[in-house]
Design an enzyme around this catalytic site. Structure first.
Site, PDB file in Angstrom:
ATOM      1  N   LYS A 159      -7.887 -11.484  -8.943  1.00 55.07           N
ATOM      2  CA  LYS A 159      -8.964 -11.591  -7.983  1.00 55.07           C
ATOM      3  C   LYS A 159      -9.972 -10.466  -8.220  1.00 55.07           C
ATOM      4  O   LYS A 159      -9.578  -9.343  -8.543  1.00 55.07           O
ATOM      5  CB  LYS A 159      -8.299 -11.450  -6.609  1.00 55.07           C
ATOM      6  CG  LYS A 159      -9.139 -11.663  -5.430  1.00 55.07           C
ATOM      7  CD  LYS A 159      -8.288 -11.625  -4.171  1.00 55.07           C
ATOM      8  CE  LYS A 159      -8.626 -10.357  -3.420  1.00 55.07           C
ATOM      9  NZ  LYS A 159      -8.398 -10.436  -1.984  1.00 55.07           N
ATOM     10  N   LYS A 177       0.834  -1.215   0.000  1.00 54.08           N
ATOM     11  CA  LYS A 177       0.000   0.000   0.000  1.00 54.08           C
ATOM     12  C   LYS A 177       0.864   1.258   0.000  1.00 54.08           C
ATOM     13  O   LYS A 177       0.532   2.245  -0.665  1.00 54.08           O
ATOM     14  CB  LYS A 177      -0.928   0.021   1.221  1.00 54.08           C
ATOM     15  CG  LYS A 177      -2.081  -0.971   1.124  1.00 54.08           C
ATOM     16  CD  LYS A 177      -3.080  -0.734   2.255  1.00 54.08           C
ATOM     17  CE  LYS A 177      -4.195  -1.770   2.249  1.00 54.08           C
ATOM     18  NZ  LYS A 177      -5.105  -1.609   3.402  1.00 54.08           N
ATOM     19  N   LYS A 210     -12.219  -4.343  -5.665  1.00 55.90           N
ATOM     20  CA  LYS A 210     -12.730  -2.997  -5.930  1.00 55.90           C
ATOM     21  C   LYS A 210     -11.627  -2.076  -6.442  1.00 55.90           C
ATOM     22  O   LYS A 210     -11.913  -1.035  -7.005  1.00 55.90           O
ATOM     23  CB  LYS A 210     -13.405  -2.405  -4.697  1.00 55.90           C
ATOM     24  CG  LYS A 210     -12.511  -2.318  -3.480  1.00 55.90           C
ATOM     25  CD  LYS A 210     -13.257  -1.729  -2.290  1.00 55.90           C
ATOM     26  CE  LYS A 210     -12.390  -1.753  -1.043  1.00 55.90           C
ATOM     27  NZ  LYS A 210     -12.671  -2.855  -0.145  1.00 55.90           N
TER      28      LYS A 210
HETATM   29  P1  AMP Z   1     -11.589  -6.486   0.812  1.00 58.02           P
HETATM   30  O1  AMP Z   1     -12.677  -6.057  -0.098  1.00 58.02           O
HETATM   31  O2  AMP Z   1     -10.301  -6.794   0.110  1.00 58.02           O
HETATM   32  O3  AMP Z   1     -11.432  -5.621   2.014  1.00 58.02           O
HETATM   33  O4  AMP Z   1     -11.992  -7.927   1.377  1.00 58.02           O
HETATM   34  C1  AMP Z   1     -12.985  -8.103   2.331  1.00 58.02           C
HETATM   35  C2  AMP Z   1     -13.247  -9.605   2.500  1.00 58.02           C
HETATM   36  O5  AMP Z   1     -13.734 -10.180   1.285  1.00 58.02           O
HETATM   37  C3  AMP Z   1     -12.008 -10.415   2.895  1.00 58.02           C
HETATM   38  O6  AMP Z   1     -12.391 -11.394   3.836  1.00 58.02           O
HETATM   39  C4  AMP Z   1     -11.569 -11.055   1.597  1.00 58.02           C
HETATM   40  O7  AMP Z   1     -10.918 -12.281   1.811  1.00 58.02           O
HETATM   41  C5  AMP Z   1     -12.894 -11.248   0.853  1.00 58.02           C
HETATM   42  N1  AMP Z   1     -12.676 -11.107  -0.590  1.00 58.02           N
HETATM   43  C6  AMP Z   1     -12.341  -9.964  -1.248  1.00 58.02           C
HETATM   44  N2  AMP Z   1     -12.223 -10.175  -2.579  1.00 58.02           N
HETATM   45  C7  AMP Z   1     -12.483 -11.491  -2.777  1.00 58.02           C
HETATM   46  C8  AMP Z   1     -12.513 -12.329  -3.936  1.00 58.02           C
HETATM   47  N3  AMP Z   1     -12.274 -11.875  -5.156  1.00 58.02           N
HETATM   48  N4  AMP Z   1     -12.815 -13.645  -3.764  1.00 58.02           N
HETATM   49  C9  AMP Z   1     -13.067 -14.132  -2.530  1.00 58.02           C
HETATM   50  N5  AMP Z   1     -13.053 -13.393  -1.400  1.00 58.02           N
HETATM   51  C10 AMP Z   1     -12.769 -12.089  -1.506  1.00 58.02           C
END
Ligand code: AMP
Ligand code: TRP
Length: 337
Positions: free
Chosen positions: A199, A116, A202
Site C-alpha cells: 500500500k 506498532k 508514508k
Molecule cells: P494514514 O496515512 O495511514 O493515517 O491514513 C489516513 C487515511 O488515508 C485512512 O483513511 C486510510 O484508509 C487512507 N489511506 C492511507 N493510505 C492509503 C492508500 N495507499 N490507499 C488508499 N487509502 C489510503
C-alpha cells in the site's frame, strides 16, 4: 419537513507535512462526496499523533499544513465541521471514562497496537499508544456519529467502539448512538509505485514510489514515468499478474472519472510509455491546483487558525452535550454554575 442528514465523523493524524495520493484517493475524495449527504465532522487527530514522539513545532506546523490540504482538496469548513481534536477538551475527558469500561485483555487484542508496539519495542511503546483505540471510540461517540468512513485497517477499532457504546448504554441507560463502520472500498486502495504489492504509505522505506500532494509537478511526473510495471508490455488490467500496471490504471480511472476499461481501450495499442505520460498529466492536473491552494492558505496562518477556532466551537457544542450526559449518568456530582 426534510429529514436531518445522518451524522458522520472521521479523522486523520497530522503526522506528515504532506498527504499522499493514497490519502487523497482513499479518504479525501470520499469525504468530499460524503459531506454533501451527511452532517460531517472531520478532525485532525493531534491527541492520537502524540502517542508516538513528535517534535512540538513540527506537530503544530503539520496540523496547519494538513488542515490546508483538506480545505484545498474540497473539504468545505462552512459546510462540514473541520476541527483540531485538542481544541475540544471533551475528547480527552470521555476517553478517561471509556478507559474504565475497557478490559485490559480487550485492549491487548488490538492488532494495530501490537504492530506498532512491536516496531518500537514493548518497553518504548507508551500507555497512550495502548489506549489509542479507546480515545478513538470517544471521538466517535461524542458526536453520536452513525457513519464512520475509514479504511479496512480501522475496522477493529470501530468494533471496539460499538462494544463500548453498547456496554455503556446497557449499564447506564441509552446514551450513545452505536456507529456503523463505513469501510471505504478496496478499489480505492492505492499501491506504492516502486513496490506495487505494498500500500502507498508514508512509512515506506523509500519515498520514490510515493506521490505527495505537495510535490512539485516535475517530481510527480518523474515518479510516474519511473513507476515499476512488468516486461510483457501489454496494457490490460490484471491485479495479480500485473500489479504495477493495475495500480496505474486504477489511479487513471479514478482521477479522470472514467472506467478502467475505457483507459485500457485507449492505451491498448500504445505501450506503457504513452499511458504513463497521459497519467502524469492527469495526476498533475488534479494535484497542482490543490498544491497551489494549500500554499495560498498557508500564507495566512491567522485566517486558518480562525477557521479552525470557529469550527472547534461548533464541535464543542455537540461534544459537550454528550459529555454532560455521560458525567450525569456515571454519577459525577456536577459543578453548580
Ligand atoms: P494514514 O496515512 O495511514 O493515517 O491514513 C489516513 C487515511 O488515508 C485512512 O483513511 C486510510 O484508509 C487512507 N489511506 C492511507 N493510505 C492509503 C492508500 N495507499 N490507499 C488508499 N487509502 C489510503
Ligand atoms: N485511527 C485513525 C487512523 O489512523 C484516525 C482516527 C482517530 C479516527 N480517531 C478517529 C478515524 C475517529 C475515524 C474516527 O486512520
Amino acid at each position: 419537513m426534510t429529514e436531518p442528514k445522518p451524522r458522520l465523523l472521521s479523522g486523520m493524524q497530522p503526522s506528515a507535512d504532506s498527504l499522499h495520493l493514497g490519502n487523497y484517493i482513499g479518504a479525501l475524495l470520499s469525504w468530499k462526496a460524503l459531506q454533501e449527504t451527511h452532517d460531517a465532522f472531520f478532525f485532525l487527530a493531534d491527541l492520537h499523533a502524540i502517542t508516538v514522539p513528535q517534535e512540538p513545532e513540527l506537530l503544530r506546523a503539520n496540523t496547519r499544513r494538513t488542515t490546508a490540504q483538506y480545505i484545498a482538496a474540497g473539504i468545505d469548513p462552512s459546510r462540514s465541521t473541520l476541527f483540531v481534536q485538542s481544541q475540544v477538551p471533551a475528547h480527552a475527558e470521555l476517553a478517561w471514562v471509556l478507559n474504565t469500561l475497557t478490559g485490559f485483555g480487550e485492549a491487548s487484542r488490538m492488532t494495530q497496537f501490537k504492530d506498532k508496539a512491536a516496531k518500537q519495542g514493548q518497553e518504548a511503546a507508551s500507555v497512550g499508544l495502548f489506549t489509542y483505540p479507546i480515545l478513538q471510540a470517544g471521538d466517535i461517540l461524542l458526536y453520536q456519529a452513525v457513519d464512520v468512513p475509514v479504511g479496512e485497517d480501522q475496522r477493529q477499532h470501530i468494533e471496539l467502539t460499538r462494544d463500548l457504546a453498547g456496554r455503556f448504554n446497557s449499564r447506564f441507560g441509552d446514551t450513545f448512538t452505536v456507529p456503523k463502520p463505513y469501510i471505504l472500498k478496496d478499489t480505492a486502495k492505492i499501491f506504492d509505485l516502486q513496490n506495487p504489492s505494498s500500500k502507498m504509505s508514508k512509512s515506506a522505506e523509500s519515498h520514490a514510489g510515493l506521490i505527495w500532494l505537495m510535490d512539485e509537478p516535475k517530481v510527480t511526473a518523474k515518479k510516474i514515468m519511473r513507476a515499476v510495471t512488468d516486461t510483457d508490455g501489454e496494457v490490460r488490467y490484471d491485479r495479480e499478474a500485473k500489479p504495477g500496471l493495475a495500480n496505474l490504471l486504477t489511479i487513471f480511472a479514478i482521477l479522470d472519472n472514467r472506467s478502467i476499461e475505457s483507459v485500457v481501450e485507449e492505451f491498448a495499442g500504445g505501450g506503457y510509455g504513452a499511458l504513463k505520460k497521459a497519467l502524469a498529466e492527469v495526476v498533475v492536473g488534479t494535484l497542482e491546483p490543490i498544491r497551489a491552494r494549500t500554499l495560498e492558505l498557508l500564507d495566512d496562518p491567522g485566517e486558518l487558525d480562525r477557521i479552525l477556532g470557529l469550527n472547534a466551537e461548533r464541535a464543542n457544542e455537540v461534544a459537550q452535550q454528550t459529555l454532560d450526559t455521560v458525567y450525569d449518568r456515571v454519577g459525577f456530582l456536577r459543578r453548580v454554575r
